[in-house]
Design a protein around this motif. Structure first.
Motif, PDB file in Angstrom:
ATOM      1  N   ALA A 149       0.836  -1.203   0.000  1.00  0.00           N
ATOM      2  CA  ALA A 149       0.000   0.000   0.000  1.00  0.00           C
ATOM      3  C   ALA A 149       0.868   1.250   0.000  1.00  0.00           C
ATOM      4  CB  ALA A 149      -0.931  -0.011   1.210  1.00  0.00           C
ATOM      5  N   ALA A 150       1.974   1.216   0.753  1.00  0.00           N
ATOM      6  CA  ALA A 150       2.887   2.362   0.781  1.00  0.00           C
ATOM      7  C   ALA A 150       3.545   2.571  -0.582  1.00  0.00           C
ATOM      8  CB  ALA A 150       3.950   2.149   1.855  1.00  0.00           C
ATOM      9  N   MET A 151       3.932   1.474  -1.242  1.00  0.00           N
ATOM     10  CA  MET A 151       4.557   1.589  -2.564  1.00  0.00           C
ATOM     11  C   MET A 151       3.579   2.159  -3.579  1.00  0.00           C
ATOM     12  SD  MET A 151       6.530  -1.327  -4.852  1.00  0.00           S
ATOM     13  CE  MET A 151       5.060  -2.311  -5.235  1.00  0.00           C
ATOM     14  N   PHE A 152       2.340   1.681  -3.563  1.00  0.00           N
ATOM     15  CA  PHE A 152       1.341   2.202  -4.491  1.00  0.00           C
ATOM     16  C   PHE A 152       1.074   3.687  -4.229  1.00  0.00           C
ATOM     17  CE2 PHE A 152      -1.134  -1.803  -6.003  1.00  0.00           C
ATOM     18  CZ  PHE A 152       0.029  -2.288  -6.560  1.00  0.00           C
ATOM     19  N   ALA A 153       1.044   4.072  -2.961  1.00  0.00           N
ATOM     20  CA  ALA A 153       0.837   5.489  -2.636  1.00  0.00           C
ATOM     21  C   ALA A 153       2.005   6.332  -3.144  1.00  0.00           C
ATOM     22  CB  ALA A 153       0.672   5.660  -1.127  1.00  0.00           C
ATOM     23  N   CYS A 154       3.224   5.787  -3.078  1.00  0.00           N
ATOM     24  CA  CYS A 154       4.385   6.504  -3.619  1.00  0.00           C
ATOM     25  C   CYS A 154       4.275   6.671  -5.131  1.00  0.00           C
ATOM     26  CB  CYS A 154       5.671   5.761  -3.261  1.00  0.00           C
ATOM     27  SG  CYS A 154       6.153   5.900  -1.525  1.00  0.00           S
ATOM     28  N   PHE A 155       3.737   5.646  -5.814  1.00  0.00           N
ATOM     29  CA  PHE A 155       3.525   5.778  -7.256  1.00  0.00           C
ATOM     30  C   PHE A 155       2.621   6.980  -7.553  1.00  0.00           C
ATOM     31  CE2 PHE A 155       4.011   0.919  -8.090  1.00  0.00           C
ATOM     32  CZ  PHE A 155       5.372   1.040  -7.870  1.00  0.00           C
ATOM     33  N   VAL A 156       1.575   7.126  -6.747  1.00  0.00           N
ATOM     34  CA  VAL A 156       0.633   8.232  -6.950  1.00  0.00           C
ATOM     35  C   VAL A 156       1.306   9.569  -6.699  1.00  0.00           C
ATOM     36  CG1 VAL A 156      -1.476   9.323  -6.083  1.00  0.00           C
ATOM     37  CG2 VAL A 156      -1.404   6.850  -6.429  1.00  0.00           C
ATOM     38  N   LEU A 157       1.982   9.679  -5.565  1.00  0.00           N
ATOM     39  CA  LEU A 157       2.510  10.975  -5.123  1.00  0.00           C
ATOM     40  C   LEU A 157       3.785  11.386  -5.852  1.00  0.00           C
ATOM     41  CD1 LEU A 157       1.953  10.543  -1.272  1.00  0.00           C
ATOM     42  CD2 LEU A 157       0.515  11.766  -2.909  1.00  0.00           C
ATOM     43  N   LEU A 158       4.628  10.424  -6.214  1.00  0.00           N
ATOM     44  CA  LEU A 158       5.924  10.750  -6.810  1.00  0.00           C
ATOM     45  C   LEU A 158       5.942  10.626  -8.327  1.00  0.00           C
ATOM     46  CD1 LEU A 158       8.332   8.956  -4.286  1.00  0.00           C
ATOM     47  CD2 LEU A 158       7.558  11.334  -4.275  1.00  0.00           C
ATOM     48  N   LEU A 159       5.021   9.847  -8.867  1.00  0.00           N
ATOM     49  CA  LEU A 159       5.019   9.616 -10.313  1.00  0.00           C
ATOM     50  C   LEU A 159       3.827  10.257 -11.010  1.00  0.00           C
ATOM     51  CD1 LEU A 159       5.979   8.231 -12.911  1.00  0.00           C
ATOM     52  CD2 LEU A 159       4.821   6.141 -12.132  1.00  0.00           C
TER      53      LEU A 159
END
Length: 285
Positions: A197-207
């Motif tokens: 879930a943290a990795m997917f959230a990083c995809f949203v926020l950083l990518l």
């Protein structure tokens, strides 16, 4: 109306996809590949957008969460069965077709997990949550494989300020695969679901969010953002199924407290065994 934490990302993703669809009068591009020649396509596109907006709004505001999540599961499931599965079967050797199917199937599994969370802790809801985790885990293996097969394409999506883009592609691909195996094997699912879930959230926020801010006029960027946010929501809902004690909403917790109070009052009102036997013996003398 209560803002529900577990459905926040999932509902927001549906809302984004619905707003984009209503704005352009079309479906969600390759994620919702409705054939161009279908009769009444534009009308159906607006109807689909309105459904997504209604589902997202209901999830964000806590309106009938169980019914809403069931409707979302059915709606996204129709995308899988009617749009992606036939294409994947027709082009079975093409991994990108299976990856497209896996994305929407993972979103569908997230909705099913959310429905199980909204239901009481019954055998049926536990079984649905377990099946959802197995389906989601299988989808994660497809995602991980795609990162390695389409590494050059994936590297092109990595933000320019991050060095060694292929390293991040392989790292996240391995992360997808590891989480998928954890879900399928039922091993370390709490750790795997949290990190996922943290990795997917990083995809949203950083990518995806920076790409939208850089090119707000591009429909594809908004659509990719909506899909990424919805996938993050699905991952969060799957995570919540392995944290049952922390997945209750405020309303659920209050209801549980009220039930406990009622049970305690009933126990206090009931006569003790000693009192009952004493009354019985008195009546017999």
């Amino acid at each position: 109306m209560v803002l529900r934490r577990n459905e926040l990302w999932y509902g927001l993703g549906s809302l984004i996809l619905g707003i984009v669809g209503a704005r352009v009068g079309d479906f969600a591009m390759q994620w919702q590949p409705v054939p161009a020649g279908i009769p009444g396509r534009t009308v159906l596109a607006y109807l689909s957008a309105l459904i997504l907006i209604a589902l997202g709004t209901a999830m964000l505001t806590g309106i009938r969460p169980r019914a809403t999540l069931l409707a979302a599961t059915i709606f996204y499931g129709l995308w899988v069965v009617l749009l992606h599965l036939p294409a994947a079967i027709a082009n079975a050797s093409q991994l990108y077709e299976w990856n497209g199917l896996a994305e929407i199937l993972a979103i569908t599994a997230g909705g099913a997990a959310g429905w199980a969370l909204a239901d009481a802790a019954t055998t049926q809801s536990n079984r649905v949550a377990h099946i959802a985790r197995l389906i989601f885990g299988t989808c994660l293996l497809v995602f991980g494989t795609s990162h390695f097969v389409y590494d050059d394409f994936s590297a092109g999506l990595i933000p320019g300020w991050l060095p060694a883009p292929l390293f991040w592609v392989y790292l996240t691909g391995a992360g997808h695969a590891a989480a998928g195996l954890a879900f399928l094997a039922g091993v370390a699912t709490r750790l795997a679901s949290t990190l996922l879930a943290a990795m997917f959230a990083c995809f949203v926020l950083l990518l995806h969010l920076p790409r939208v801010l850089a090119h707000p006029e591009l429909r594809v960027e908004w659509t990719m953002l909506g899909i990424a946010v919805t996938l993050t929501g699905a991952a969060w809902l799957l995570r919540a199924t392995v944290y049952p004690s922390s997945s209750r909403s405020t309303d659920d917790a209050i209801a549980a407290v009220n039930r406990d109070r009622q049970s305690a009052l009933a126990d206090q009102a009931a006569p003790s065994p000693g009192q009952t036997s004493g009354r019985s013996s008195d009546a017999g003398t």
